[in-house]
Design an enzyme around this catalytic site. Sequence first.
Site, PDB file in Angstrom:
ATOM      1  CB  SER A   1       7.210   5.385 -14.030  1.00  9.39           C
ATOM      2  OG  SER A   1       6.294   5.717 -13.008  1.00  9.39           O
TER       3      SER A   1
ATOM      4  CE1 TYR B   1       0.408   2.459 -10.429  1.00  7.66           C
ATOM      5  CE2 TYR B   1       1.948   4.272 -10.539  1.00  7.66           C
ATOM      6  CZ  TYR B   1       1.647   2.977 -10.195  1.00  7.66           C
ATOM      7  OH  TYR B   1       2.601   2.191  -9.606  1.00  7.66           O
TER       8      TYR B   1
ATOM      9  CB  THR C   1       0.170  -0.178 -13.093  1.00  9.39           C
ATOM     10  OG1 THR C   1       1.331  -0.112 -13.924  1.00  9.39           O
ATOM     11  CG2 THR C   1       0.533  -0.863 -11.779  1.00  9.39           C
TER      12      THR C   1
ATOM     13  CE  LYS D   1       4.779  -3.262 -14.005  1.00 12.63           C
ATOM     14  NZ  LYS D   1       4.596  -2.731 -12.644  1.00 12.63           N
TER      15      LYS D   1
ATOM     16  CG  HIS E   1       3.847  -2.637  -8.047  1.00  2.60           C
ATOM     17  ND1 HIS E   1       2.854  -1.964  -8.712  1.00  2.60           N
ATOM     18  CD2 HIS E   1       4.727  -1.682  -7.669  1.00  2.60           C
ATOM     19  CE1 HIS E   1       3.124  -0.668  -8.727  1.00  2.60           C
ATOM     20  NE2 HIS E   1       4.264  -0.467  -8.102  1.00  2.60           N
TER      21      HIS E   1
HETATM   22  C1  FMN Z   1      11.326   2.034  -6.896  1.00  2.00           C
HETATM   23  C2  FMN Z   1      10.255   1.394  -7.708  1.00  2.00           C
HETATM   24  C3  FMN Z   1       9.282   2.177  -8.299  1.00  2.00           C
HETATM   25  C4  FMN Z   1       8.287   1.587  -9.067  1.00  2.00           C
HETATM   26  N1  FMN Z   1       7.400   2.389  -9.701  1.00  2.00           N
HETATM   27  C5  FMN Z   1       6.458   1.833 -10.496  1.00  2.00           C
HETATM   28  C6  FMN Z   1       5.576   2.662 -11.220  1.00  2.00           C
HETATM   29  O1  FMN Z   1       5.646   3.886 -11.185  1.00  2.00           O
HETATM   30  N2  FMN Z   1       4.657   2.053 -11.977  1.00  2.00           N
HETATM   31  C7  FMN Z   1       4.546   0.676 -12.068  1.00  2.00           C
HETATM   32  O2  FMN Z   1       3.670   0.168 -12.771  1.00  2.00           O
HETATM   33  N3  FMN Z   1       5.400  -0.118 -11.412  1.00  2.00           N
HETATM   34  C8  FMN Z   1       6.343   0.420 -10.648  1.00  2.00           C
HETATM   35  N4  FMN Z   1       7.237  -0.385  -9.993  1.00  2.00           N
HETATM   36  C9  FMN Z   1       7.194  -1.842 -10.224  1.00  2.00           C
HETATM   37  C10 FMN Z   1       8.062  -2.243 -11.436  1.00  2.00           C
HETATM   38  O3  FMN Z   1       7.467  -1.845 -12.636  1.00  2.00           O
HETATM   39  C11 FMN Z   1       8.279  -3.750 -11.523  1.00  2.00           C
HETATM   40  O4  FMN Z   1       7.038  -4.403 -11.482  1.00  2.00           O
HETATM   41  C12 FMN Z   1       9.205  -4.311 -10.433  1.00  2.00           C
HETATM   42  O5  FMN Z   1      10.198  -3.399 -10.096  1.00  2.00           O
HETATM   43  C13 FMN Z   1       9.849  -5.613 -10.922  1.00  2.00           C
HETATM   44  O6  FMN Z   1      10.616  -6.197  -9.906  1.00  2.00           O
HETATM   45  P1  FMN Z   1      12.211  -6.028  -9.762  1.00  2.00           P
HETATM   46  O7  FMN Z   1      12.447  -4.690  -9.192  1.00  2.00           O
HETATM   47  O8  FMN Z   1      12.568  -7.142  -8.857  1.00  2.00           O
HETATM   48  O9  FMN Z   1      12.802  -6.195 -11.158  1.00  2.00           O
HETATM   49  C14 FMN Z   1       8.236   0.180  -9.224  1.00  2.00           C
HETATM   50  C15 FMN Z   1       9.217  -0.607  -8.618  1.00  2.00           C
HETATM   51  C16 FMN Z   1      10.220  -0.016  -7.881  1.00  2.00           C
HETATM   52  C17 FMN Z   1      11.276  -0.898  -7.285  1.00  2.00           C
HETATM   53  C1  COI Z   2       5.149   6.824  -6.558  1.00  2.00           C
HETATM   54  C2  COI Z   2       4.705   5.372  -6.479  1.00  2.00           C
HETATM   55  C3  COI Z   2       3.211   5.315  -6.552  1.00  2.00           C
HETATM   56  C4  COI Z   2       5.337   4.593  -7.595  1.00  2.00           C
HETATM   57  C5  COI Z   2       5.240   3.104  -7.448  1.00  2.00           C
HETATM   58  O1  COI Z   2       4.487   2.461  -8.126  1.00  2.00           O
HETATM   59  C6  COI Z   2       6.070   2.409  -6.509  1.00  2.00           C
HETATM   60  O2  COI Z   2       6.813   3.038  -5.763  1.00  2.00           O
HETATM   61  O3  COI Z   2       6.010   1.165  -6.469  1.00  2.00           O
END
Ligand code: FMN
Ligand code: COI
Length: 396
Positions: free
Chosen positions: A108, A131, A157, A227, A285
């Site tokens: 990330s 990002y 993303t 994404k 997401h």
């Molecule tokens: C705690 C958390 C933080 C995330 N942070 C990011 C991130 O920094 N960048 C991003 O593109 N997606 C982020 N996502 C989305 C994930 O890349 C992904 O799309 C998603 O978790 C998939 O669903 P799942 O948790 O059910 O497997 C985040 C998701 C979670 C749960």
């Molecule tokens: C720090 C956040 C912007 C990271 C993220 O993409 C999320 O928490 O879903």
Amino acid sequence: MATEIVNVKEFQELARQALPKMYYDYYSGGAEDQYTLRENMEAFCRIQIQPRILVDVSKIDMSTTVLGYNTSAPIMIAPTAMHQLAHPEGEVATARAAAACNTIMVLSYMSTCTVEEVASSCNAIRFFQLYVHKRRDVSAQLVQRAEGNGYKAVILTADAPRLGRREADIKNKMISPQLKNFEGLLSTEVDKGSNIQALASETFDASLCWKDIGWLRSITNLPILIKGVLTCEDGACLGWMPMLLWISHIMDTHLDGGNSLPRMEAEAAIKAVEVGFDGIIVSNHGARQLDYVPASISVLEEVVQAVGGKVPVLFDGGVRRGTDIFKALALGAQAVLVGRPVIYGLAAKGEYGVRRVIEMLKDELELSMALSGCPSVKDITRSHVRTERDRLQSML
Ligand SMILES: Cc1cc2nc3c(=O)[nH]c(=O)nc-3n(C[C@H](O)[C@H](O)[C@H](O)COP(=O)(O)O)c2cc1C
Ligand SMILES: CC(C)CC(=O)C(=O)O
């Protein structure tokens, strides 16, 4: 004696016990009413598997390639922010687990360990998630550091011009730690309102649009995947389609000269290919951005059809079982990414926990393939699953 953990979902409870409430809520939560959060998993339950029998499945080969990189199974680690809130070793532990499982990790942009720390910790194949920062030079520097440190692809993303409304984070006043990647580049210590919200609004460039992809191309030679943009409402209609919409879709098909997709969705997918993305990730997401968008599995097939094999289509959202992976592959995904389960494994048992999560998913996928008569990933076809749309179509 502690009872044995038998599936990925059980790691969630261990993580809940291990983490401060604020962090557990941040990791597990979704946007607003969390309708899409539930749907991401429930939509998988509405897809049935149609196994074949008497196929030689004495050997199962789950290996595949993503952008030309070999991986032991079509399972990748999704980019998720701030792993050191789950475990002190943070993204380094996650990367080591990815290396041990021969799985690709996406780091990330909001990681707590730096791009360099993760790169030097092990030989996992790594992609870098981006990002686009309001200050483009900050994003450019991060991408160039990733490229210089052997990351193999950039994942843009595109579903976060602003942060989704996560009510638990607001109530908990969720605090983000200082992110070391940005040390010397900018301050992430913002103390107004929900700190995560403030961090995001300082960071995300809400003016980013299709024409800016040229800028991204100009700062890196790496392949660039997009994404999140294709899980739009247009695609959603089909997953949840009442009969009427299906009929209008059929009419569209004829008026369209055989295009088998609703026009808007096809346009979005084709646009991503036309502007030169090297791959697409169907994603909402993890249901953390706009609530009431469809489950990502319910739009996967339309996107795959629109892309027509021109670039790989990856998938994430709600994957908790090997059968979920099997279903996503049958609907055309080249591989799936897993988000929360990896964090739960990390929070519960560090690097070992992440490894166990990936191994469990691999074991379940292998068994699903054997019991479905699919000795290799390429043997998993569309006819191995039956969706809601198939059931409705058969009634016409
Ligand atoms: C705690 C958390 C933080 C995330 N942070 C990011 C991130 O920094 N960048 C991003 O593109 N997606 C982020 N996502 C989305 C994930 O890349 C992904 O799309 C998603 O978790 C998939 O669903 P799942 O948790 O059910 O497997 C985040 C998701 C979670 C749960
Ligand atoms: C720090 C956040 C912007 C990271 C993220 O993409 C999320 O928490 O879903």
